[in-house]
Design a protein around this motif. Structure first.
Motif, PDB file in Angstrom:
ATOM      1  N   ARG A 107       0.821  -1.213   0.000  1.00 32.18           N
ATOM      2  CA  ARG A 107       0.000   0.000   0.000  1.00 32.18           C
ATOM      3  C   ARG A 107       0.848   1.253   0.000  1.00 32.18           C
ATOM      4  NH1 ARG A 107      -4.803   1.416   4.386  1.00 32.18           N
ATOM      5  NH2 ARG A 107      -5.495   3.350   3.380  1.00 32.18           N
ATOM      6  N   SER A 108       1.993   1.200   0.643  1.00 32.63           N
ATOM      7  CA  SER A 108       2.843   2.391   0.721  1.00 32.63           C
ATOM      8  C   SER A 108       3.430   2.773  -0.629  1.00 32.63           C
ATOM      9  CB  SER A 108       3.982   2.150   1.714  1.00 32.63           C
ATOM     10  OG  SER A 108       4.844   1.115   1.255  1.00 32.63           O
ATOM     11  N   THR A 109       3.483   1.836  -1.582  1.00 28.99           N
ATOM     12  CA  THR A 109       4.080   2.129  -2.884  1.00 28.99           C
ATOM     13  C   THR A 109       3.189   3.007  -3.759  1.00 28.99           C
ATOM     14  OG1 THR A 109       3.155   0.116  -3.852  1.00 28.99           O
ATOM     15  CG2 THR A 109       5.338  -0.049  -2.821  1.00 28.99           C
ATOM     16  N   ILE A 110       1.889   3.105  -3.425  1.00 25.17           N
ATOM     17  CA  ILE A 110       0.972   3.929  -4.212  1.00 25.17           C
ATOM     18  C   ILE A 110       0.462   5.128  -3.424  1.00 25.17           C
ATOM     19  CG2 ILE A 110       0.252   1.985  -5.635  1.00 25.17           C
ATOM     20  CD1 ILE A 110      -2.260   1.754  -3.922  1.00 25.17           C
ATOM     21  N   ALA A 111       0.954   5.295  -2.210  1.00 30.39           N
ATOM     22  CA  ALA A 111       0.476   6.373  -1.333  1.00 30.39           C
ATOM     23  C   ALA A 111       1.406   7.577  -1.423  1.00 30.39           C
ATOM     24  CB  ALA A 111       0.398   5.875   0.110  1.00 30.39           C
ATOM     25  N   GLY A 177       2.404  14.261   3.886  1.00 25.10           N
ATOM     26  CA  GLY A 177       2.191  13.240   4.905  1.00 25.10           C
ATOM     27  C   GLY A 177       2.234  11.872   4.301  1.00 25.10           C
ATOM     28  N   GLY A 178       3.068  11.011   4.839  1.00 24.78           N
ATOM     29  CA  GLY A 178       3.244   9.675   4.286  1.00 24.78           C
ATOM     30  C   GLY A 178       2.245   8.693   4.843  1.00 24.78           C
ATOM     31  N   GLU A 179       1.980   7.684   4.040  1.00 25.24           N
ATOM     32  CA  GLU A 179       1.097   6.596   4.446  1.00 25.24           C
ATOM     33  C   GLU A 179       1.875   5.648   5.349  1.00 25.24           C
ATOM     34  OE1 GLU A 179      -2.608   4.692   4.464  1.00 25.24           O
ATOM     35  OE2 GLU A 179      -2.069   6.549   3.443  1.00 25.24           O
ATOM     36  N   ASP A 180       1.138   4.886   6.176  1.00 24.65           N
ATOM     37  CA  ASP A 180       1.793   3.889   7.013  1.00 24.65           C
ATOM     38  C   ASP A 180       2.533   2.902   6.126  1.00 24.65           C
ATOM     39  OD1 ASP A 180       0.747   5.072   9.219  1.00 24.65           O
ATOM     40  OD2 ASP A 180      -0.975   3.714   9.394  1.00 24.65           O
ATOM     41  N   GLY A 181       3.785   2.653   6.490  1.00 21.26           N
ATOM     42  CA  GLY A 181       4.596   1.722   5.717  1.00 21.26           C
ATOM     43  C   GLY A 181       5.540   2.405   4.758  1.00 21.26           C
ATOM     44  N   GLN A 182       5.388   3.710   4.530  1.00 19.10           N
ATOM     45  CA  GLN A 182       6.314   4.465   3.693  1.00 19.10           C
ATOM     46  C   GLN A 182       7.172   5.334   4.596  1.00 19.10           C
ATOM     47  OE1 GLN A 182       5.980   8.124   0.659  1.00 19.10           O
ATOM     48  NE2 GLN A 182       4.858   6.318  -0.068  1.00 19.10           N
ATOM     49  N   GLU A 183       8.442   4.984   4.686  1.00 13.71           N
ATOM     50  CA  GLU A 183       9.360   5.673   5.593  1.00 13.71           C
ATOM     51  C   GLU A 183      10.216   6.650   4.804  1.00 13.71           C
ATOM     52  OE1 GLU A 183       9.290   5.341   8.806  1.00 13.71           O
ATOM     53  OE2 GLU A 183       7.848   3.700   8.916  1.00 13.71           O
ATOM     54  N   THR A 184      10.050   7.935   5.072  1.00 15.82           N
ATOM     55  CA  THR A 184      10.849   8.967   4.426  1.00 15.82           C
ATOM     56  C   THR A 184      11.215  10.028   5.455  1.00 15.82           C
ATOM     57  OG1 THR A 184       8.906  10.258   3.797  1.00 15.82           O
ATOM     58  CG2 THR A 184       9.687   8.629   2.203  1.00 15.82           C
ATOM     59  N   ALA A 185      12.106  10.894   5.073  1.00 14.95           N
ATOM     60  CA  ALA A 185      12.468  12.046   5.897  1.00 14.95           C
ATOM     61  C   ALA A 185      12.216  13.294   5.068  1.00 14.95           C
ATOM     62  CB  ALA A 185      13.929  11.973   6.323  1.00 14.95           C
ATOM     63  N   GLU A 186      11.415  14.209   5.592  1.00 12.90           N
ATOM     64  CA  GLU A 186      11.093  15.419   4.834  1.00 12.90           C
ATOM     65  C   GLU A 186      12.361  16.174   4.459  1.00 12.90           C
ATOM     66  OE1 GLU A 186       8.282  16.243   3.561  1.00 12.90           O
ATOM     67  OE2 GLU A 186       7.299  14.494   4.418  1.00 12.90           O
ATOM     68  N   GLU A 187      13.373  16.111   5.315  1.00 12.69           N
ATOM     69  CA  GLU A 187      14.677  16.672   5.003  1.00 12.69           C
ATOM     70  C   GLU A 187      15.734  15.789   5.636  1.00 12.69           C
ATOM     71  OE1 GLU A 187      15.070  19.876   8.677  1.00 12.69           O
ATOM     72  OE2 GLU A 187      14.676  20.585   6.643  1.00 12.69           O
TER      73      GLU A 187
END
Length: 313
Positions: A107-111, A177-187
């Motif tokens: 799910r995180s790949t399309i969010a 805002g990321g979906e659950d399962g998508q881990e990113t850092a805004e900066e």
């Protein structure tokens, strides 16, 4: 004298016979070849095969107009369940500030904010549990019971098709805002911040210049989460996130280096998400159960400090 007169007609007859047998055309070709050879020697040119005779070796370099050349390399990581793929092509878009993107479920790949068609296809492969994007590499993590023999060819095929077709690997969504399962850092957590103290600035600089390159070589990344009471809070990503030796990496590698160069640092703490903490607790219970049942003839299991194989007896 008589013998001499007899030999001359014989020699003349042999010479005349030879002239009749040898065609005039062959004589001209021979003479032209001889002159060309003599001229080339005078110019210092050695007789070598013409390059045009090797046209077959040049054919692979001639590509159709508009096609892209691609050469994907694969590197192993300390985590046996993770492989690093280098497509010789930039993975993360240059217009985003995040140093990595990690997809932990389909799910995180399309969010939003960073959906990825390629990550969605990779996560659809049976046995793949996570996809990690670095600046110029892709790390694919599988489940322990899956086999790379079946997964690797599919990963190769999907990455090759995505890059040669020119499709965007990562798209940027307007929704924040990321979906659950998508881990990113805004900066980038290691980037300079004018509000940082001198010690935090030194920690970030050391992490950025000395530690991050080594972790990226292993198919992962590192995230700075804070500095409190002398302890540095860090989170490992990518292949290092689920690696059995991640604790050893933090304690023996990162902690030792930070304490050596920065006297204010007392240690390093690994930050885990709630799901990771539950998984670690369950794994610890499972290992304890196996440790009690383990016999002297048991086959090797997971490597690393604190694993079953490091237990004496």
């Amino acid at each position: 004298m008589p013998s001499t007169r007899l030999m001359r007609p014989a020699a003349a007859l042999l010479s005349a016979t030879t002239r009749r047998v040898k065609p005039t055309t062959c004589g001209r070709l021979y003479e032209a070849a001889r002159q060309a050879h003599t001229s080339s020697q005078a110019l210092g040119i050695s007789a070598r095969p013409r390059p045009m005779l090797r046209t077959t070796s040049r054919l692979p370099t001639v590509a159709p107009r508009g096609a892209r050349s691609i050469f994907i390399q694969t590197e192993s990581t300390p985590n046996p369940d993770a492989l690093k793929f280098l497509p010789n092509h930039r993975v993360l878009p240059e217009n985003i500030s995040t140093p990595f993107i990690e997809y932990l479920n389909p799910r995180s790949t399309i969010a939003p904010p960073y959906p990825s068609p390629l990550a969605a296809q990779l996560m659809a492969i049976d046995g793949v549990t996570a996809v990690f994007y670095g600046p110029d590499f892709i790390t694919v993590t599988k489940s322990p019971d899956a086999n790379w023999v079946h997964i690797r060819p599919e990963v190769f095929s999907l990455i090759t098709e995505a890059i040669t077709s020119g499709q965007e690997i990562v798209t940027v969504s307007k929704k924040e805002g990321g979906e659950d399962g998508q881990e990113t850092a805004e900066e980038d957590s290691l980037s300079y911040n004018e509000n940082d103290s001198e010690v935090v600035g030194m920690i970030k600089e050391l992490l950025e210049t000395r530690i991050r390159p080594a972790i990226q070589e292993d198919g992962g990344d590192i995230e700075f989460r804070g500095f409190e009471d002398g302890y540095v809070k860090l989170k490992l990503r990518g292949a290092c996130r689920t690696c059995d030796s991640s604790t050893v990496t933090l304690k023996n590698g990162i902690e030792g280096m930070l304490m050596h160069y920065i006297e204010e640092v007392k240690g390093v703490h690994q930050v885990m998400d709630q799901e990771e903490e539950i998984a670690m607790q369950e794994f610890a219970k499972f290992e304890e159960k196996l440790r009690q049942q383990k016999g002297p003839d048991a086959a090797p299991t997971t490597p690393g400090k604190g694993s079953l194989d490091s237990v004496p007896g």
